[in-house]
Design a protein around this motif. Sequence first.
Motif, PDB file in Angstrom:
ATOM      1  N   ARG A   1      12.896 -48.473 -82.129  1.00 24.38           N
ATOM      2  CA  ARG A   1      12.873 -47.290 -83.609  1.00 24.38           C
ATOM      3  C   ARG A   1      13.507 -48.068 -84.794  1.00 24.38           C
ATOM      4  O   ARG A   1      12.873 -47.874 -85.746  1.00 24.38           O
TER       5      ARG A   1
ATOM      6  N   HIS B   1      19.417 -38.775 -84.794  1.00 28.34           N
ATOM      7  CA  HIS B   1      19.911 -38.767 -83.224  1.00 28.34           C
ATOM      8  C   HIS B   1      19.457 -37.486 -82.639  1.00 28.34           C
ATOM      9  O   HIS B   1      19.932 -36.376 -82.848  1.00 28.34           O
TER      10      HIS B   1
ATOM     11  N   PHE C   1      15.789 -41.195 -82.451  1.00 25.82           N
ATOM     12  CA  PHE C   1      16.032 -41.611 -81.242  1.00 25.82           C
ATOM     13  C   PHE C   1      16.755 -40.625 -80.214  1.00 25.82           C
ATOM     14  O   PHE C   1      17.256 -40.002 -80.613  1.00 25.82           O
TER      15      PHE C   1
ATOM     16  N   GLN D   1      14.586 -48.247 -76.543  1.00 26.23           N
ATOM     17  CA  GLN D   1      14.079 -47.411 -77.560  1.00 26.23           C
ATOM     18  C   GLN D   1      14.655 -47.385 -78.782  1.00 26.23           C
ATOM     19  O   GLN D   1      14.158 -47.428 -79.845  1.00 26.23           O
ATOM     20  N   TYR D   2      15.973 -47.511 -78.579  1.00 27.28           N
ATOM     21  CA  TYR D   2      16.768 -47.504 -79.876  1.00 27.28           C
ATOM     22  C   TYR D   2      16.469 -48.554 -80.715  1.00 27.28           C
ATOM     23  O   TYR D   2      16.043 -48.507 -81.886  1.00 27.28           O
TER      24      TYR D   2
END
Lengths: 407, 376
Positions: free
Chosen positions: A389, A341, A371, A385-386
Amino acid sequence: MDDHIERKPAKIRLREIAEKATQDAWEAKLRGEKVGWCASNFPQEITTTLGIPVVFPENHAAGVAAKGGGQRMCEYAESMGYSSDLCSYSRISFAYAALKECPELNIPQPDFLLCCNNICNCMIKWYENLAVELDIPLLLIDIPHLDAFPCDEDRIRYIRAQFDDCIRKLEELTGKKWDEERFKEVMAISQRSSRAWLKAVSYAQYTPSPYSGFDIFNNMAVAVVARGTVEAAEAFEQLAEEYEENVKNGVSTFKAEEKYRVLFEGIACWANLSYTFKTLKNLGINVTATVYGPAFSFLYDNLDELMAAYSYVPNCNVFERELELRVNDAIRHKVDGAIFHINRSCKHWSGTLYEMERQLREKAGIPTVVFDGDQADPRVFSEAQYLTRIEALVEIMEENKRKGARK
Amino acid sequence: MNRMEELLRAFRNIADNPKAQLEKYRAEGKKAVGCMLYFCPEELVYAAGMIPFGLWGARTQAVEAKRYLPAFICSVLQTTLELGIRGAYDGLEAVMIPILCDSLKGMDGNWRYSVPHIPVIPVAHAQNRKTEAGVAFTASQYRKVKARLEEIAGRAITDADIRDAVSVYNARRAVMRRFLELCARKPGLLKPSERNAVFKSSCFMDVREHAGMVSELVALMEEAPAGEFKGPKIVTSGIMADHPNLLQILDDLGYAVVDDEVTHESLRFRADVPETEDPIEGMARQVGNIEGCSVLFDPEKNRGKMLVDLAKKSGADGVLLVLTKFCDPEEYDYVPIKRMLDAAGIPAIQVEIDQQTAENAQTLTALETFRGILGY
Ligand code: SF4
Ligand code: SF4
């Protein structure tokens, strides 16, 4: 009646301990006692021994964010002139200090501030501003970032002197008296809690893990701030027992098939907790390693080790040691991949993660993804996006498993 | 060109060509040690017969550094790391890296893997810097630094060496304070960019050489007629106020910088190192005496009080807060400091500067408007 069957689950007990601590602080405030706002990694042995009521702005901010107030409070701080670049916990805290209440969660206003910069120097600036804003005293225990592991003598001496100084000043401020016997007791209880915490967390080495890794995010708050209480020690021991029981029975608090095991690096995105968790769960990914276990264990046998322990929290240790902890945890807990993260709020934590990611990937031999997110400001996080990924990670983990099966 | 113009041009030339300076010293057989940003113990480097060399980033684009630093790390560190990776600092024996802000705390780790050929010397300062325990801690860390420097220099650093270095540095601080005072007394004599070059060049020069040039400049400034200055007078504050576009705009709009609370500028020269029996202890005490800097613990925000004082004493019309993009210590300070300036009735404006961009339209507009607010 068999109280083993009747007793509340550890998870509930831990939540109640956190709630009760806030409740106690409210009651103390009403009694006219002075209440402090305290950095989460400030040595709790001091406040617990003195019996000084404190609340924790970081936990408060996380709570506000988890209940959906993060963006509103951050925006309020921005209207006061604070940049949206700043740690969202601090923005929520500035907003709360100005507004004095919010619908999500309330804590008493502070009469003094206890700061410790082992997790970040942002903390210093944040508390300086509160001190000036509210015109209240600020005590700082400065724990300089390590440039080698273990913590050196010079640092230990310096931290120790500040410990003593802080106790003296708190005695003056609150009229409470330091008691060596009580201190020893608090240290012993803290050790008991820490060992139980480490034990509970370590059950993730079993396959499948007896618990959902996201539980750690909720439980660690108590591990950090309430270690010195018997209630916390007992609750953690119970947690460890429950996990052990789960291992025996082949069950888990992770309510899906554990197809993949990952290391999750960084603070949870409180404002997006449900999305981040469910995405993983739907894909059968359980978090079986985080740095919160080893890094928040605070184990010590004497006073010098106690001082040193406070420099081993995440963000304070030298890069190579931080890396080693993660590599060990990744290997011991048999992870298939790692999720990093990149937390917009936390400059130090995020500032070394690209290199950490590369080295962990190589040393633990696992795929990794990063991310972008934030622990409390939902505007920084992108669901798309999360998801992309995480799906990419799953593809590689799946491929690796197939290759492994063929071997 | 008169002598003053010649000198000012020489300062600018040095400020703009650090690499040439580094090569010059190396050609003279001297070793140089990098001092990244804030309050590295330069005196110890000098005491070892080496040249302390300032690393403050530069106007450039971070490309390689982006593999190490997320985009929200300040441009000073982005560009410093970028230059390191690109080889601009090759020739330095080592680089000292302090841990005074969160972004700096990650620099040693990143540097070790991205610029492995230039070793890191970590520098830790106590934040409880005014207490005896804090002084003792900073001193203990300076002693560790000293040991590393001795290895590099291949010789022992004696207390006498350090005492000499301290007195040379204090002498330069004294002349820099005279320079500061003259900038306030004779506004308009130097343009903002010229004033900046006198400070910036100090990062890349032997202290004696620099002090010599500044002494000569100061003498000429003393002699120069005060002249009547009709433009806006400001005090600047921030980590750095160094971007060429910012300086150009200030020059073009006819501003005079009559004092500053800038870490890269006057804050390095305001507090002398006390001359104590153990010279390293004096160096540690100095850190406790520095005021006005966002990366040093300041529970009463003396920085704001000091800024109000500087503005009043120097007769400034207003204060320019120069924010280095993504610098969180400065972003935190902005709110209370702006409030303190407002309460004192001192007009203030903040402009955000990114070393990585050449964009200046916004800064220009802001400073044009501010000039109007100040009544010019
Ligand atoms: S999130 Fe990071 S910057 Fe914010 S308080 Fe926590 S450690 Fe500090
Ligand atoms: S203090 Fe600000 S400008 Fe300096 S290194 Fe830290 S973030 Fe960058």
